[in-house]
Design a protein around this motif. Sequence first.
Motif, PDB file in Angstrom:
ATOM      1  N   HIS A 282       0.574  -0.916  -0.182  1.00 45.01           N
ATOM      2  CA  HIS A 282      -0.330  -0.168  -0.146  1.00 45.01           C
ATOM      3  C   HIS A 282       0.608   1.348  -0.211  1.00 45.01           C
ATOM      4  O   HIS A 282       0.767   2.526  -1.219  1.00 45.01           O
ATOM      5  N   GLU A 283       1.770   1.419   1.065  1.00 41.28           N
ATOM      6  CA  GLU A 283       2.772   2.762   0.768  1.00 41.28           C
ATOM      7  C   GLU A 283       3.718   2.128   0.198  1.00 41.28           C
ATOM      8  O   GLU A 283       3.851   4.026  -0.396  1.00 41.28           O
TER       9      GLU A 283
ATOM     10  N   ARG B 280       2.202   1.825  -3.584  1.00 40.90           N
ATOM     11  CA  ARG B 280       1.917   1.374  -4.377  1.00 40.90           C
ATOM     12  C   ARG B 280       1.347   3.417  -4.891  1.00 40.90           C
ATOM     13  O   ARG B 280       1.141   3.392  -5.516  1.00 40.90           O
ATOM     14  N   THR B 281       1.138   3.474  -3.313  1.00 45.97           N
ATOM     15  CA  THR B 281       0.219   4.705  -3.719  1.00 45.97           C
ATOM     16  C   THR B 281       1.056   6.278  -4.276  1.00 45.97           C
ATOM     17  O   THR B 281       0.692   6.607  -4.768  1.00 45.97           O
TER      18      THR B 281
ATOM     19  N   ALA C 181       0.862   5.571  -7.979  1.00 42.63           N
ATOM     20  CA  ALA C 181       0.014   5.503  -8.894  1.00 42.63           C
ATOM     21  C   ALA C 181       0.181   7.211  -8.605  1.00 42.63           C
ATOM     22  O   ALA C 181      -0.981   8.251  -9.656  1.00 42.63           O
ATOM     23  N   ILE C 182       0.167   8.329  -7.489  1.00 46.77           N
ATOM     24  CA  ILE C 182      -0.308   9.814  -7.987  1.00 46.77           C
ATOM     25  C   ILE C 182       0.776  10.261  -8.725  1.00 46.77           C
ATOM     26  O   ILE C 182       0.946  11.806  -9.547  1.00 46.77           O
TER      27      ILE C 182
ATOM     28  N   GLU D  32       7.356   1.785 -10.603  1.00 47.73           N
ATOM     29  CA  GLU D  32       6.053   0.543  -9.758  1.00 47.73           C
ATOM     30  C   GLU D  32       6.349  -1.408 -10.921  1.00 47.73           C
ATOM     31  O   GLU D  32       5.970  -2.455 -10.411  1.00 47.73           O
TER      32      GLU D  32
END
Length: 409
Positions: free
Chosen positions: A200-201, A203-204, A207-208, A241
């Motif tokens: 989560h930490e 990828r977020t 993605a932003i 990514e």
Amino acid sequence: MPAVPAPPAAPPKPHWEPKQQDPPYWLRPTIRIRLTLLYGGMFLIAGILLLSIIYMLAAQALHVGSELPFKIVNGQVTSNVCNLPEKASPDTFNAAMNACVNHQRQQALDTLLNRSLLALVGLSVIAFAFGYAMAGRVLSPLGRITRTARRVAGTDLSRRIELDGPDDELKELADTFDEMLDRLERAFTAQQRFVGNASHELRTPLAINRTLLEVHLSDPQAPPELKQLGKTLLATNERSEQLVEGLLLLARSDNQIVERKPVDLAEVASRALDQTRGEAEERGVAIRGELAPVMVQGNGVLLERIALNLVQNAVRYNVPEDGWVEVTTELQGGQALLVVSNTGPVVPAYEIDNLFEPFRRLRTERTGSDKGVGLGLSIARSVARAHGGRIIAEPREGGGLVMRVSLPV
């Protein structure tokens, strides 16, 4: 009319023997069989020694070959057992009597020996059967430990042995094993939690970043220099990514217990070929496959990742012209085989093992390559191990590699 180029020749079929199967249980030198042979063999040796001693003592007591304790001087002696002369001198008659008695003694010893041997054989059979039963009873806790370990390896880490009984070495071993499982479960749970949080930490923000870059690139009033910089940053972000996804998949495949379901290896390979066909056409690489249906037990998504990574590597690391990639699936020696062969640069044999290390590529490339992030073969090997299989790479004559994945059916 231009000549139509001939299709690339089929690669030679490499000869390779899969992993040999384990022998049947009754042929394996298990501890139970060894204890049975040890117990039965000791009983047999002790029986042979005891029989020899009894035979020698009986022979000594009967005085085989000794003289008669009496002599016939005069008169007539008849016998239903001995063949005695009717009319003979006393010396001849005494000699006949002595021979007859010695013969009877030898027959008695032979009868004793034969019956003792029969008794020894019967008792040996009973002793081996008793030893086998007792060895199984004594070693039953080890069997319980083994079964629990197999369930842990195949399902989850929550199972425990919880062995009851006397406080002996086997119970101490079972308790130690339970304590080890407790520590493994805690470590495994913590690692799963870490992988989830890291996923989560990581990828977020990526993605932003991708969203912001795409928004700026879509602005028609942006200067060309800014658009070029945005494209460069977008490519770098995409590479990051891919790296994050690869690292997370590598961590899961290395440590996660795979939930096994029936999967057709040919279908998995066919999907990988379909996903790679467009890239292969752009690079001028011919792809062909001989896919025989082979059912294995495993996770379809992870198995597809093995095939996809191997086919992508075979396409990307190929020759500039007239290159080909062949994918085959078959059942051989009780093992499901996935073989990916390709043309390409010559790979030294001593570089094969390094290819499976993370971030290692051919010609020691580490950065600035458009062929991936260097985790494809590492992920393939980890997934194969998680399924109880293995992957082997061999240099192909003339250049390229032959990658073989063997999985239990």
